[in-house]
Design an enzyme around this catalytic site. Structure first.
Site, PDB file in Angstrom:
ATOM      1  N   CYS A 123      41.876 -10.752  -6.266  1.00 45.54           N
ATOM      2  CA  CYS A 123      41.150 -10.308  -7.469  1.00 45.54           C
ATOM      3  C   CYS A 123      41.818  -9.122  -8.148  1.00 45.54           C
ATOM      4  O   CYS A 123      41.477  -8.779  -9.285  1.00 45.54           O
ATOM      5  CB  CYS A 123      39.718  -9.949  -7.115  1.00 45.54           C
ATOM      6  SG  CYS A 123      38.832 -11.315  -6.375  1.00 45.54           S
ATOM      7  N   HIS A 263      36.966  -5.165 -12.428  1.00 43.09           N
ATOM      8  CA  HIS A 263      36.945  -6.543 -11.925  1.00 43.09           C
ATOM      9  C   HIS A 263      35.487  -6.979 -11.808  1.00 43.09           C
ATOM     10  O   HIS A 263      34.652  -6.261 -11.252  1.00 43.09           O
ATOM     11  CB  HIS A 263      37.637  -6.615 -10.561  1.00 43.09           C
ATOM     12  CG  HIS A 263      37.366  -7.903  -9.853  1.00 43.09           C
ATOM     13  ND1 HIS A 263      37.562  -9.130 -10.460  1.00 43.09           N
ATOM     14  CD2 HIS A 263      36.887  -8.170  -8.604  1.00 43.09           C
ATOM     15  CE1 HIS A 263      37.219 -10.084  -9.606  1.00 43.09           C
ATOM     16  NE2 HIS A 263      36.809  -9.527  -8.487  1.00 43.09           N
ATOM     17  N   ASN A 293      32.651 -14.393 -10.628  1.00 41.35           N
ATOM     18  CA  ASN A 293      33.901 -13.755 -10.198  1.00 41.35           C
ATOM     19  C   ASN A 293      35.053 -14.742 -10.403  1.00 41.35           C
ATOM     20  O   ASN A 293      35.159 -15.738  -9.689  1.00 41.35           O
ATOM     21  CB  ASN A 293      33.761 -13.363  -8.725  1.00 41.35           C
ATOM     22  CG  ASN A 293      34.988 -12.661  -8.172  1.00 41.35           C
ATOM     23  OD1 ASN A 293      36.058 -12.692  -8.783  1.00 41.35           O
ATOM     24  ND2 ASN A 293      34.842 -12.056  -7.010  1.00 41.35           N
TER      25      ASN A 293
HETATM   26  O1  UT7 Z   1      36.269 -10.272  -5.673  1.00 35.54           O
HETATM   27  C1  UT7 Z   1      36.526  -9.658  -4.436  1.00 35.54           C
HETATM   28  C2  UT7 Z   1      35.458  -8.762  -4.117  1.00 35.54           C
HETATM   29  N1  UT7 Z   1      34.228  -9.469  -3.809  1.00 35.54           N
HETATM   30  C3  UT7 Z   1      33.159  -8.763  -3.751  1.00 35.54           C
HETATM   31  O2  UT7 Z   1      33.261  -7.599  -4.046  1.00 35.54           O
HETATM   32  C4  UT7 Z   1      31.868  -9.353  -3.273  1.00 35.54           C
HETATM   33  C5  UT7 Z   1      31.150  -8.299  -2.486  1.00 35.54           C
HETATM   34  N2  UT7 Z   1      29.886  -8.692  -1.869  1.00 35.54           N
HETATM   35  C6  UT7 Z   1      28.788  -8.974  -2.587  1.00 35.54           C
HETATM   36  O3  UT7 Z   1      28.810  -9.067  -3.791  1.00 35.54           O
HETATM   37  C7  UT7 Z   1      27.486  -9.117  -1.827  1.00 35.54           C
HETATM   38  O4  UT7 Z   1      27.660  -8.684  -0.505  1.00 35.54           O
HETATM   39  C8  UT7 Z   1      26.937 -10.561  -1.822  1.00 35.54           C
HETATM   40  C9  UT7 Z   1      26.426 -10.928  -3.202  1.00 35.54           C
HETATM   41  C10 UT7 Z   1      27.994 -11.536  -1.389  1.00 35.54           C
HETATM   42  C11 UT7 Z   1      25.760 -10.673  -0.860  1.00 35.54           C
HETATM   43  O5  UT7 Z   1      24.762  -9.727  -1.181  1.00 35.54           O
HETATM   44  P1  UT7 Z   1      24.073  -8.848  -0.036  1.00 35.54           P
HETATM   45  O6  UT7 Z   1      23.037  -8.043  -0.686  1.00 35.54           O
HETATM   46  O7  UT7 Z   1      25.173  -8.142   0.695  1.00 35.54           O
HETATM   47  O8  UT7 Z   1      23.379  -9.948   0.820  1.00 35.54           O
HETATM   48  P2  UT7 Z   1      23.618 -10.305   2.358  1.00 35.54           P
HETATM   49  O9  UT7 Z   1      24.954 -10.914   2.559  1.00 35.54           O
HETATM   50  O10 UT7 Z   1      23.244  -9.130   3.188  1.00 35.54           O
HETATM   51  O11 UT7 Z   1      22.530 -11.395   2.566  1.00 35.54           O
HETATM   52  C12 UT7 Z   1      21.137 -11.076   2.541  1.00 35.54           C
HETATM   53  C13 UT7 Z   1      20.347 -12.326   2.845  1.00 35.54           C
HETATM   54  C14 UT7 Z   1      20.839 -13.047   4.088  1.00 35.54           C
HETATM   55  O12 UT7 Z   1      19.687 -13.579   4.743  1.00 35.54           O
HETATM   56  P3  UT7 Z   1      19.114 -12.849   6.063  1.00 35.54           P
HETATM   57  O13 UT7 Z   1      20.248 -12.879   7.044  1.00 35.54           O
HETATM   58  O14 UT7 Z   1      18.753 -11.470   5.609  1.00 35.54           O
HETATM   59  O15 UT7 Z   1      17.962 -13.706   6.413  1.00 35.54           O
HETATM   60  C15 UT7 Z   1      21.644 -14.196   3.543  1.00 35.54           C
HETATM   61  O16 UT7 Z   1      21.653 -15.319   4.396  1.00 35.54           O
HETATM   62  O17 UT7 Z   1      20.488 -13.246   1.771  1.00 35.54           O
HETATM   63  C16 UT7 Z   1      20.902 -14.510   2.281  1.00 35.54           C
HETATM   64  N3  UT7 Z   1      21.736 -15.167   1.284  1.00 35.54           N
HETATM   65  C17 UT7 Z   1      21.226 -15.937   0.304  1.00 35.54           C
HETATM   66  N4  UT7 Z   1      19.964 -16.292  -0.003  1.00 35.54           N
HETATM   67  C18 UT7 Z   1      19.798 -17.089  -1.077  1.00 35.54           C
HETATM   68  C19 UT7 Z   1      23.091 -15.109   1.149  1.00 35.54           C
HETATM   69  N5  UT7 Z   1      23.465 -15.850   0.091  1.00 35.54           N
HETATM   70  C20 UT7 Z   1      22.334 -16.371  -0.458  1.00 35.54           C
HETATM   71  C21 UT7 Z   1      22.085 -17.184  -1.558  1.00 35.54           C
HETATM   72  N6  UT7 Z   1      20.802 -17.521  -1.837  1.00 35.54           N
HETATM   73  N7  UT7 Z   1      23.060 -17.657  -2.346  1.00 35.54           N
END
Ligand code: UT7
Length: 336
Positions: A123, A263, A293
């Protein structure tokens, strides 16, 4: 994590003299994704700010999108294919492992005189390509340089993994770099990398470490994987520190920057970076809601839109800041 870099004081400056972008026609909304994986529009919108993304056609390749963005940038710059000396394509989704996507773009453009090669900084690719391309212009090695960030992320996304499939989109952004007499152009750029965190965001299969086999395909090793939480933390920290470094080098404060182009990974990252830099919401350009993204393409697409929307005018100072797999990051200050 930061390394000291020498302040730019080139005899010849390098300016972006034309920008262009391309996104595929097909829109995939959060409602479409609700029908594919266990997710909701509410979750995607509140956690990422993404409402829709563009998806390339089955036969539409990264080089096809790169070509379209390049043509638009060249029209804006008033240059023809015969003028291009160097083509740099930043991508993690090349048409194929080799030849380079840049060579395929060269052939499609008919830029017969150009040297062409790809770079891979995920990215962060657009700012890496900008820094590399500008150095060729500053050194007088090449007159007219075409840089392109282009990605078909839909070809490497695991459409059964809700953690990642909601985040990405396809597209391309391009810029033509030249020396513009009297203009300051790129004032400074800072790039950084940290391979010790390579595992946070990777596509493990298909290379020499894990060649394609029936097992690697069955094990879904040809799709990208991400530790979202750790990536998020590293992204905010690296983007803020790279931004502060380039501002400091130029002796600028954030209020002297007309537009910050980060980005576009996640609205929450954009807000956190903007807040920590002391930028107003109006200063920070956002289009992650419409495209998701798009990896190496994102800053090129965003800057092109910002210029076309009148958010950046001639003489304005612009801060670009990126972060991606590798890990890689970078920031640049330029006078538009
Ligand atoms: O381009 C390179 C750089 N990339 C980035 O910078 C991306 C960086 N990361 C992020 O943007 C975020 O970490 C995410 C958007 C990927 C995830 O957000 P988060 O607030 O960190 O969520 P999480 O991974 O902690 O997930 C929270 C919950 C989990 O459920 P439990 O374990 O708490 O029950 C996930 O399983 O949300 C769940 N989850 C979803 N639920 C519904 C993860 N993806 C989804 C989804 N829909 N699509």
């Amino acid at each position: 994590m930061n390394h000291p870099r020498i302040q730019r004081a080139p005899l010849r400056t390098a300016s972006i003299v034309g920008l262009g972008s391309y996104v595929p026609e097909r829109v995939m909304t959060n409602a479409d994704l609700e029908r594919m994986v266990e997710t909701s529009d509410e979750w995607i919108t509140t956690r990422t700010g993404i409402r829709e993304r563009r998806i390339a056609g089955a036969s539409e390749t990264t080089s096809d999108m790169a070509l379209e963005a390049a043509r638009r940038a060249m029209t804006a710059a008033g240059v023809t294919a015969g003028d291009i000396d160097l083509i740099i394509v930043a991508t993690i989704t090349p048409d194929m492992p080799f030849p380079s996507t840049a060579c395929l773009v060269q052939q499609k453009l008919g830029a017969d005189r150009a040297v062409a090669f790809d770079i891979e900084a995920a990215c962060s690719g657009f700012v890496y390509a900008l820094d590399i391309g500008a150095r060729f212009v500053e050194a007088g090695a090449h007159e007219t340089v075409l840089i392109i960030g282009a990605e078909k992320m839909s070809s490497v996304v695991d459409w059964t993994d809700r953690n990642t499939c909601v985040l990405f989109g396809d597209g391309a952004g391009a810029a033509v770099l030249k020396h513009r007499p009297g203009a300051r152009g790129l004032l400074t750029a800072s790039l950084g990398s940290d391979g010790s965190k390579a595992g946070l965001l990777e596509l493990p299969g298909g290379g020499s470490a894990c060649p394609a086999t029936a097992e690697s395909v069955a094990g879904r090793r040809h799709f990208l994987r991400m530790d979202g939480k750790e990536t998020f933390k590293n992204a905010v920290q690296a983007m803020v520190s790279a931004s502060n470094e380039v501002l400091e080098r130029c002796g600028l404060s954030i209020d002297q920057i007309r537009c910050v182009i980060p980005h576009q990974a996640n609205q929450r990252i954009l807000s956190a970076v903007g807040e920590r830099l002391g930028a107003t919401a109006e200063q920070v350009f956002v289009n992650v809601d419409r495209y998701g993204n798009t990896s190496a393409a994102s800053v090129g697409i965003a800057m092109d839109e910002a210029v076309r929307e009148g958010r950046i005018r001639r003489g304005d100072l612009v801060l670009l800041v990126v972060f991606g797999a590798g890990l890689t990051w970078g920031a640049a200050v330029l006078e538009w």
